[in-house]
Design an enzyme around this catalytic site. Structure first.
Site, mmCIF file in Angstrom:
data_model
loop_
_atom_site.group_PDB
_atom_site.id
_atom_site.type_symbol
_atom_site.label_atom_id
_atom_site.label_comp_id
_atom_site.label_asym_id
_atom_site.label_seq_id
_atom_site.Cartn_x
_atom_site.Cartn_y
_atom_site.Cartn_z
ATOM 1 N N ASN A 1 0.725 -1.286 -0.152
ATOM 2 C CA ASN A 1 -0.087 -0.219 -0.121
ATOM 3 C C ASN A 1 0.885 1.115 -0.039
ATOM 4 O O ASN A 1 0.563 2.196 -0.683
ATOM 5 C CB ASN A 1 -1.044 0.178 1.126
ATOM 6 C CG ASN A 1 -1.931 -1.193 1.246
ATOM 7 O OD1 ASN A 1 -1.956 -1.809 0.370
ATOM 8 N ND2 ASN A 1 -2.368 -1.471 2.269
ATOM 9 N N GLY B 1 -3.471 4.756 6.426
ATOM 10 C CA GLY B 1 -2.408 5.122 7.217
ATOM 11 C C GLY B 1 -1.028 4.859 6.420
ATOM 12 O O GLY B 1 -0.059 5.582 6.692
ATOM 13 N N ASP B 2 -0.995 3.946 5.744
ATOM 14 C CA ASP B 2 0.081 3.942 4.747
ATOM 15 C C ASP B 2 0.387 4.825 3.713
ATOM 16 O O ASP B 2 1.493 5.310 3.466
ATOM 17 C CB ASP B 2 0.023 2.530 3.811
ATOM 18 C CG ASP B 2 -0.371 1.318 4.766
ATOM 19 O OD1 ASP B 2 0.265 1.152 5.711
ATOM 20 O OD2 ASP B 2 -1.387 0.319 4.438
ATOM 21 N N ALA B 3 -0.768 5.232 2.927
ATOM 22 C CA ALA B 3 -0.845 6.618 2.120
ATOM 23 C C ALA B 3 -0.227 7.848 3.061
ATOM 24 O O ALA B 3 0.571 8.599 2.616
ATOM 25 C CB ALA B 3 -2.033 6.920 1.584
#
Length: 292
Positions: A42, A233-235
């Protein structure tokens, strides 16, 4: 910017439901989709959309799900170094309610078949950053130690596993720790905050706070309607790393990260292809970070 993202590579099955049913209850599936996922993947997809040069280190099974995950990452512009395992590719079932909140069901499968030795030393030394996500603590600690020895900055986003695994050896080499409110409570109680120069706490739709040495920076986030918070959260981490590498002031860095997370939450699925035009439109929309 060359960023190595190490961690899990999944095949995600996303089920949108009208509500989370209580025990012995029943809900309705309103939509169903499938795609590659996993925090390392991600973050890498988000980085690729923002013109970075990501490499994913992870592992998949010798099956259709592994082949599809590899193909989707390549299509998104992500280079991969994926170890093939006799175990099946990890499949995660993401259940998303009408508010965009997510519950996850799954097992690890092939997820932790890779080791630190699968990453060539020269590949690590040529990177600008190593981003670690939830994985085997020994593998993560070795990668972090090797990166620190090669003067490659390290960030770590352990996710839901932080309270259940001993990542203290990883954090002793990390420059940035990403966590949510629940994980932050555990990290603070365990004294882990004291070992990392920068701790960034994600508050979901309430923004984020960065603790940088003796300074605290906050950003209230953006008023958006969440569709699916999986992968947001990954972005967020991807945006933070790129903005931080440009030596932008901490307030601006946090504003960029929150914008990336907000855009991801507005899109279905755990992987979002971001672009700088959309990010800057949101950052410059009138929201302003506050410094404490």
């Amino acid at each position: 910017m060359r960023v190595i993202c190490a961690g899990h590579v999944n095949w995600d099955v996303t089920l949108h439901v009208d509500h989370f049913p209580k025990p012995d209850g029943e809900g309705s599936i309103t939509d169903r989709s499938q795609s590659s996922g996993g925090s390392a993947s991600n973050a890498a997809v988000a980085l690729a959309g923002l013109d970075a040069d990501p490499l994913v280190l992870g592992s998949v099974g010798r099956d259709d799900h592994g082949t599809k995950a590899r193909g989707e990452l390549a299509a998104a512009g992500v280079e991969t170094l994926l170890v093939e395992s006799d175990e099946p590719t990890a499949v995660k079932y993401l259940i998303v309610d009408e508010n965009g909140d997510v519950a996850v069901l799954g097992n690890d499968g092939a997820n932790e078949a890779f080791s630190a030795s699968d990453l060539p030393a020269e590949t690590l030394a040529e990177a600008d950053h190593l981003h670690l996500t939830g994985q085997d603590p020994t593998t993560a600690a070795t990668l972090a130690r090797d990166a620190a020895a090669a003067d490659v900055p390290v960030s770590f986003d352990p996710g839901r596993r932080l309270p259940y695994r001993d990542y203290s050896a990883v954090l002793s080499h990390a420059d940035i720790l990403f966590c949510n409110d629940r994980e932050a409570d555990h990290a603070e109680d365990s004294g882990l905050f004291d070992t990392v120069p920068t701790v960034v706490v994600k508050h979901g739709d309430c923004g984020a706070t960065a603790y940088i040495d003796d300074r605290t920076v906050t950003n209230a986030g953006y008023p958006i309607e969440s569709v699916d918070t999986a992968g947001a959260g990954d972005a967020f981490a991807a945006g933070y790393l790129l903005a931080n590498a440009q030596a932008t002031d901490p307030e601006r860095v946090l504003a960029v990260a929150n914008a990336c997370g907000a855009l991801a939450a507005q899109s279905p699925g755990a992987q979002t292809t971001l672009d700088w035009e959309s990010v800057w439109d949101l950052v410059d929309s009138g929201q302003s970070p506050e410094t404490a």
